[in-house]
Design a protein around this motif. Sequence first.
Motif, PDB file in Angstrom:
ATOM      1  N   THR A  98       0.835  -1.207   0.000  1.00  0.00           N
ATOM      2  CA  THR A  98       0.000   0.000   0.000  1.00  0.00           C
ATOM      3  C   THR A  98       0.864   1.249   0.000  1.00  0.00           C
ATOM      4  O   THR A  98       0.592   2.216  -0.720  1.00  0.00           O
ATOM      5  N   LEU A  99       1.908   1.224   0.818  1.00  0.00           N
ATOM      6  CA  LEU A  99       2.825   2.370   0.872  1.00  0.00           C
ATOM      7  C   LEU A  99       3.455   2.614  -0.493  1.00  0.00           C
ATOM      8  O   LEU A  99       3.508   3.760  -0.971  1.00  0.00           O
ATOM      9  N   ASP A 100       3.929   1.559  -1.137  1.00  0.00           N
ATOM     10  CA  ASP A 100       4.550   1.697  -2.457  1.00  0.00           C
ATOM     11  C   ASP A 100       3.558   2.261  -3.479  1.00  0.00           C
ATOM     12  O   ASP A 100       3.912   3.121  -4.295  1.00  0.00           O
ATOM     13  N   LYS A 101       2.323   1.786  -3.421  1.00  0.00           N
ATOM     14  CA  LYS A 101       1.308   2.235  -4.382  1.00  0.00           C
ATOM     15  C   LYS A 101       1.017   3.727  -4.232  1.00  0.00           C
ATOM     16  O   LYS A 101       0.987   4.475  -5.213  1.00  0.00           O
ATOM     17  N   LEU A 102       0.824   4.177  -2.989  1.00  0.00           N
ATOM     18  CA  LEU A 102       0.480   5.572  -2.764  1.00  0.00           C
ATOM     19  C   LEU A 102       1.692   6.480  -2.939  1.00  0.00           C
ATOM     20  O   LEU A 102       1.553   7.625  -3.399  1.00  0.00           O
ATOM     21  N   ARG A 103       2.862   5.978  -2.598  1.00  0.00           N
ATOM     22  CA  ARG A 103       4.085   6.752  -2.854  1.00  0.00           C
ATOM     23  C   ARG A 103       4.252   6.992  -4.351  1.00  0.00           C
ATOM     24  O   ARG A 103       4.558   8.116  -4.789  1.00  0.00           O
TER      25      ARG A 103
END
Length: 634
Positions: free
Chosen positions: A424-429
């Motif tokens: 999720t962090l990678d996607k939103l980053r």
Amino acid sequence: MITRTLLFLAVLLSLCGTSRLHAADRPNILWLTTEDIGPNLGCYGDTYAVTPNLDAFAKRSQLFLNAWSNAPVCAPARTAIISGMYPPSTGSEHMRSSVPLPEGVKMYPQMLREAGYYCTNNAKEDYNLQKTKTPEDKDAVWDASGKNAHWKNRKDGQPFFAIFNFTNTHESQIRQPGHKLVHDPAKANVPPYHPDTPESHHDWAQYADNITEMDGLFAAKLKEMEDAGLAEDTIVFFYGDHGAGMPRHKRWPYNSGLRVPFIVHFPKKWEHLAPKGYAAGAKSEELISFVDLSPTLLSIIGQPAPDYLQGRAFCGSHAKPAPEFLYGFRGRMDERQDLVRSVTDGRYVYIRQYMPHLPYGQHINYMMQMPTAQVWKKAYDEGRATPEQAMFWKATKPSEELYDLQSDPHEVKNLAGDPAHVATLDKLRAANEKHLKDTRDLGFIPEAERLKVSGDRSPRDAFVSEDVYPFDQVLAMARAASDTSGSGKDAAPFIAGLSHNNAVVRYWAALGLHIRGAAAVGMGHKALRKAFADSSVSVRIAAANALATHDGNGPYAAVAMEVLIAYADARRAGNATAMEALSALGNHVEKLKPYADKIAALPDGAPGTEQRLKEYVPRLKEKLNADLGITAKP
């Protein structure tokens, strides 16, 4: 015979033109807006709120559950609406700035007026972009804007677009003394990051009282339209201009600062233009935000959006599919610098701090007038704050934050370091980085440097060239500089960056050394000293601040203080430069004590400063004087 035929055709064309403008053939559009409230209404499930009129309106309309204002404070939020562009892409993101419109860009009322609409605004504007004037120096944006602006003054049969803005819910009205509470303060929903004190309970109760009062004002204005016999021809929008006017809501691009109530009503005649899934009492989870409003208005009246608009129509004849993400931002908030960007997919909120060396709770004069803010800061200073409450006042911030609104609606549990949320962090980053590039975010340019380069031109036009603003290189340096996971020993990229041919890259290189601390500043000492003579005053200030912060009591720390004090003189350096320098000086109160007389003698601003910017240098100076124990002269 030919003459009679031509006359008949002329009359027919004239009648067709009149028909095109007739309200019966094109919908009227009424916006009833209010200030500084989140979705704290009964129809949004808030059991504390008393909002019978809005609740009844929602039962016959459609309510949006995921509406963001893009900015968590009024001027940039309204700028996003009026322009249909993200303010960081036009250089208008800073609170109460004033920059020219990009070449060829029109504010949406101009386009509605060109289509035959009578457009009024009652009464707040507060745009960070300068309005277009006619050749006669009249307002080219609105037919009427002010306390007397009203749809009643249109031509007979002319469709209208009208705004009425309720101000009683504004932050300033929460702290009005002598108010007799209607809501029980004991039942107030005080969030876990605010202290559980009588002051906090009172502020939240008064906030709810103001919303109840606004609910009555909303009903009266709606009734006025209905009594005029316009209900079947008028599309009505209700929304707030950003989140609640409470600290850590207003001014912060969390969900709490960006999520607003948003309800739309389409009468039967115009339901074919309504949003997807429209029905009485419907609740939509579709993602919408303020940059969508301009193209949506054009879509409602049957016109496609110009290519430069960055939002999308969520209803009307040119509606487009919902986006995967919404985007928020924070720039300079009144007198305090910052740079934050946020993204949501509706469930998770990602926050990217590009100035993590600055605390969340910088001293903003206007915010600190709120009793809740005062008792909150006092509790932290006295060591009585809980971990959720203390985070706001700590000296630094994490580079990244990730919150799950489903399990953590108050956004207090940062999941950015949780292995279970890496995807999720990678996607939103990645979504944040793509958005920055797609919009060519100008927020990475320090304000004084931007004003120097752009002059009387739009910043978007002035920095369009890669030679002037090599965006990928700037972003790479800013990303590295603000990454607090980096080691203090990895100074080499920033030392090299201080020799770059672009001032914005050099600025972020100086910040990179500062953020990494004493070890990095020690390694970059020579490069930072050399930067005292940089062609960009913003680079000089950033370098001086780094040395003043991390050179201990060394000789160059004293030189750095002299540099900062020199640029804090607004008469000589200009307001924007003085604000950057004064903000830096606020971090060095102990080291400033030998310079108290020089601080006391600093001017309160530059001659000719625009009215909307005049108060910021005096506020910064006032706080410095207070911290240094300097008594203001009568």
